[in-house]
Design a protein around this motif. Structure first.
Motif, mmCIF file in Angstrom:
data_model
loop_
_atom_site.group_PDB
_atom_site.id
_atom_site.type_symbol
_atom_site.label_atom_id
_atom_site.label_comp_id
_atom_site.label_asym_id
_atom_site.label_seq_id
_atom_site.Cartn_x
_atom_site.Cartn_y
_atom_site.Cartn_z
ATOM 1 N N HIS A 48 -46.597 -61.841 -133.499
ATOM 2 C CA HIS A 48 -47.163 -61.876 -132.151
ATOM 3 C C HIS A 48 -48.638 -61.491 -132.229
ATOM 4 O O HIS A 48 -48.974 -60.383 -132.671
ATOM 5 C CB HIS A 48 -46.418 -60.911 -131.225
ATOM 6 C CG HIS A 48 -44.938 -61.114 -131.218
ATOM 7 N ND1 HIS A 48 -44.305 -61.944 -130.314
ATOM 8 C CD2 HIS A 48 -43.968 -60.604 -132.027
ATOM 9 C CE1 HIS A 48 -43.002 -61.935 -130.554
ATOM 10 N NE2 HIS A 48 -42.779 -61.139 -131.589
ATOM 11 N N ALA A 49 -49.508 -62.403 -131.801
ATOM 12 C CA ALA A 49 -50.947 -62.166 -131.867
ATOM 13 C C ALA A 49 -51.438 -61.512 -130.586
ATOM 14 O O ALA A 49 -51.100 -61.956 -129.479
ATOM 15 C CB ALA A 49 -51.686 -63.476 -132.103
ATOM 16 N N ILE A 50 -52.239 -60.459 -130.732
ATOM 17 C CA ILE A 50 -52.907 -59.826 -129.601
ATOM 18 C C ILE A 50 -54.396 -59.778 -129.924
ATOM 19 O O ILE A 50 -54.807 -59.103 -130.876
ATOM 20 C CB ILE A 50 -52.364 -58.411 -129.330
ATOM 21 C CG1 ILE A 50 -50.883 -58.486 -128.931
ATOM 22 C CG2 ILE A 50 -53.183 -57.723 -128.239
ATOM 23 C CD1 ILE A 50 -50.255 -57.131 -128.644
ATOM 24 N N ILE A 51 -55.182 -60.504 -129.162
ATOM 25 C CA ILE A 51 -56.607 -60.601 -129.418
ATOM 26 C C ILE A 51 -57.302 -59.417 -128.760
ATOM 27 O O ILE A 51 -57.266 -59.272 -127.531
ATOM 28 C CB ILE A 51 -57.185 -61.918 -128.870
ATOM 29 C CG1 ILE A 51 -56.295 -63.117 -129.270
ATOM 30 C CG2 ILE A 51 -58.613 -62.101 -129.367
ATOM 31 C CD1 ILE A 51 -56.065 -63.261 -130.749
ATOM 32 N N LEU A 52 -57.905 -58.569 -129.568
ATOM 33 C CA LEU A 52 -58.636 -57.431 -129.017
ATOM 34 C C LEU A 52 -59.658 -56.912 -130.014
ATOM 35 O O LEU A 52 -59.598 -57.204 -131.206
ATOM 36 C CB LEU A 52 -57.684 -56.310 -128.580
ATOM 37 C CG LEU A 52 -56.712 -55.678 -129.586
ATOM 38 C CD1 LEU A 52 -57.394 -54.791 -130.613
ATOM 39 C CD2 LEU A 52 -55.685 -54.825 -128.833
ATOM 40 N N ASP A 53 -60.587 -56.135 -129.484
ATOM 41 C CA ASP A 53 -61.580 -55.420 -130.277
ATOM 42 C C ASP A 53 -61.131 -53.970 -130.324
ATOM 43 O O ASP A 53 -61.062 -53.297 -129.283
ATOM 44 C CB ASP A 53 -62.942 -55.552 -129.602
ATOM 45 C CG ASP A 53 -64.064 -54.848 -130.360
ATOM 46 O OD1 ASP A 53 -63.757 -53.989 -131.214
ATOM 47 O OD2 ASP A 53 -65.229 -55.138 -130.081
ATOM 48 N N VAL A 54 -60.806 -53.461 -131.505
ATOM 49 C CA VAL A 54 -60.252 -52.110 -131.598
ATOM 50 C C VAL A 54 -61.219 -51.054 -131.077
ATOM 51 O O VAL A 54 -60.788 -49.970 -130.658
ATOM 52 C CB VAL A 54 -59.832 -51.761 -133.043
ATOM 53 C CG1 VAL A 54 -58.679 -52.630 -133.501
ATOM 54 C CG2 VAL A 54 -61.019 -51.845 -134.001
ATOM 55 N N THR A 55 -62.512 -51.355 -131.076
ATOM 56 C CA THR A 55 -63.478 -50.364 -130.604
ATOM 57 C C THR A 55 -63.494 -50.249 -129.084
ATOM 58 O O THR A 55 -64.078 -49.310 -128.539
ATOM 59 C CB THR A 55 -64.900 -50.700 -131.085
ATOM 60 O OG1 THR A 55 -65.370 -51.888 -130.438
ATOM 61 C CG2 THR A 55 -64.923 -50.913 -132.592
ATOM 62 N N LYS A 56 -62.842 -51.200 -128.407
ATOM 63 C CA LYS A 56 -62.814 -51.199 -126.941
ATOM 64 C C LYS A 56 -61.392 -51.347 -126.395
ATOM 65 O O LYS A 56 -61.208 -51.618 -125.199
ATOM 66 C CB LYS A 56 -63.674 -52.351 -126.404
ATOM 67 C CG LYS A 56 -65.121 -52.326 -126.871
ATOM 68 C CD LYS A 56 -65.852 -53.582 -126.446
ATOM 69 C CE LYS A 56 -67.286 -53.597 -126.973
ATOM 70 N NZ LYS A 56 -67.984 -54.864 -126.618
ATOM 71 N N ALA A 57 -60.397 -51.195 -127.245
ATOM 72 C CA ALA A 57 -59.009 -51.462 -126.855
ATOM 73 C C ALA A 57 -58.566 -50.597 -125.680
ATOM 74 O O ALA A 57 -58.910 -49.426 -125.578
ATOM 75 C CB ALA A 57 -58.091 -51.233 -128.047
ATOM 76 N N GLN A 58 -57.765 -51.209 -124.798
ATOM 77 C CA GLN A 58 -57.235 -50.525 -123.637
ATOM 78 C C GLN A 58 -55.735 -50.765 -123.530
ATOM 79 O O GLN A 58 -55.199 -51.748 -124.060
ATOM 80 C CB GLN A 58 -57.927 -51.013 -122.360
ATOM 81 C CG GLN A 58 -59.435 -50.799 -122.345
ATOM 82 C CD GLN A 58 -60.076 -51.319 -121.080
ATOM 83 O OE1 GLN A 58 -59.469 -51.313 -120.017
ATOM 84 N NE2 GLN A 58 -61.313 -51.789 -121.196
ATOM 85 N N GLU A 59 -55.070 -49.889 -122.796
ATOM 86 C CA GLU A 59 -53.614 -49.963 -122.646
ATOM 87 C C GLU A 59 -53.160 -51.327 -122.133
ATOM 88 O O GLU A 59 -52.153 -51.866 -122.595
ATOM 89 C CB GLU A 59 -53.146 -48.864 -121.690
ATOM 90 C CG GLU A 59 -51.655 -48.894 -121.361
ATOM 91 C CD GLU A 59 -50.757 -48.615 -122.564
ATOM 92 O OE1 GLU A 59 -49.670 -49.212 -122.632
ATOM 93 O OE2 GLU A 59 -51.155 -47.812 -123.433
#
Length: 260
Positions: A48-59
């Motif tokens: 399952h792909a979740i596109i995010l930037d770990v430096t700005k990740a939110q719940e």
């Protein structure tokens, strides 16, 4: 089925971990910024792909992850090989944001789920966290900070049944890492591994991660340093044939990222 979340999963060690854990029967959530590449890998491994930037990740971005048994913080990287007196402060900021604050954010977001599952956190740092080397000030500083974060978290979680492990890879031959470090200079990236007899692969580190993750719930490996035989220390790298008698190992699946 146990559930794993892997950051930096679009290449390198993160991709290697995702592929191996999926083959071992884990439900895998892959997280990274590059949509097309991440979705292709997820499709290949039924993840399952979740596109995010770990430096700005939110719940709100990780809402699909309702349960988590394993968090592997792989997102990171190095920029430049400049001496401290010539260092680019923006590169240092980027390295700290990804390696340190990315690990912090993802750990904070998923820690309640990991506590609920009595799970495991594995942070991929680097032997660069063990001491400085010429031109590595920024990367060594960032990985040292990530290491300190891991150690502090382990102590702060005393009395909570969650395992916390640091994996410190030495030279891993995943070319994208060095290409990024040298701004796409393929010759400089290639020179890093020149005449090194069997540097580690992303799959090698993935096997270490999988082994730790599959240990009994009461067994914690605090930290594990993993180097190729050709590298005895950060400053002691042998270039040339080691005279292995057996045939070279079969090439692992193509996962790219670089010398850790």
């Amino acid at each position: 089925m146990k559930t794993a979340v892997i950051t930096g999963a679009s290449s390198g060690i993160g991709e290697g971990c995702a592929r191996l854990l999926a083959r071992s029967g884990w439900k895998v959530f892959l997280m990274a910024r590059r949509r097309e590449r991440l979705e292709n890998i997820a499709r290949e491994i039924n993840g399952h792909a979740i596109i995010l930037d770990v430096t700005k990740a939110q719940e709100v971005e990780i809402g699909l992850v309702t349960h988590c048994d394993l968090l592997v913080n792989c997102a990171g990287g190095a920029l430049g090989l400049d001496a401290v007196r010539q260092a680019n402060a923006d590169d240092w900021t980027s390295m700290f944001n990804t390696n340190v604050l990315g690990t912090l954010r993802m750990t904070q977001l998923l820690l309640p789920r990991l506590i609920a599952s009595q799970g495991c956190i594995i942070n991929i740092t680097s032997t660069a966290a063990l001491g400085g080397y010429e031109g590595g000030g920024g990367y060594c500083a960032a990985k040292s900070a990530q290491r300190a974060l891991t150690q502090s978290l382990r102590l702060e979680m005393k009395g909570v049944p969650v395992r916390i492990t640091e994996v410190l890879p030495g030279m891993v031959h995943t070319p994208e890492f060095s290409l990024n470090r040298f701004c796409g200079d393929a010759e400089r990236a290639k020179a890093v591994y020149e005449n090194v007899d069997r540097p580690l692969s992303a799959e090698d580190i993935a096997q270490v991660v999988a082994t730790v993750a599959e240990l009994p719930a009461h067994v914690n490996v605090d930290e594990i340093v993993v180097r190729p035989v050709a590298q005895r220390a950060q400053h002691a790298l042998f270039r040339g044939s080691l005279g292995w008698r057996e045939a070279p190992p079969v090439a692992h699946s193509p996962v790219n990222e670089g010398e850790r």
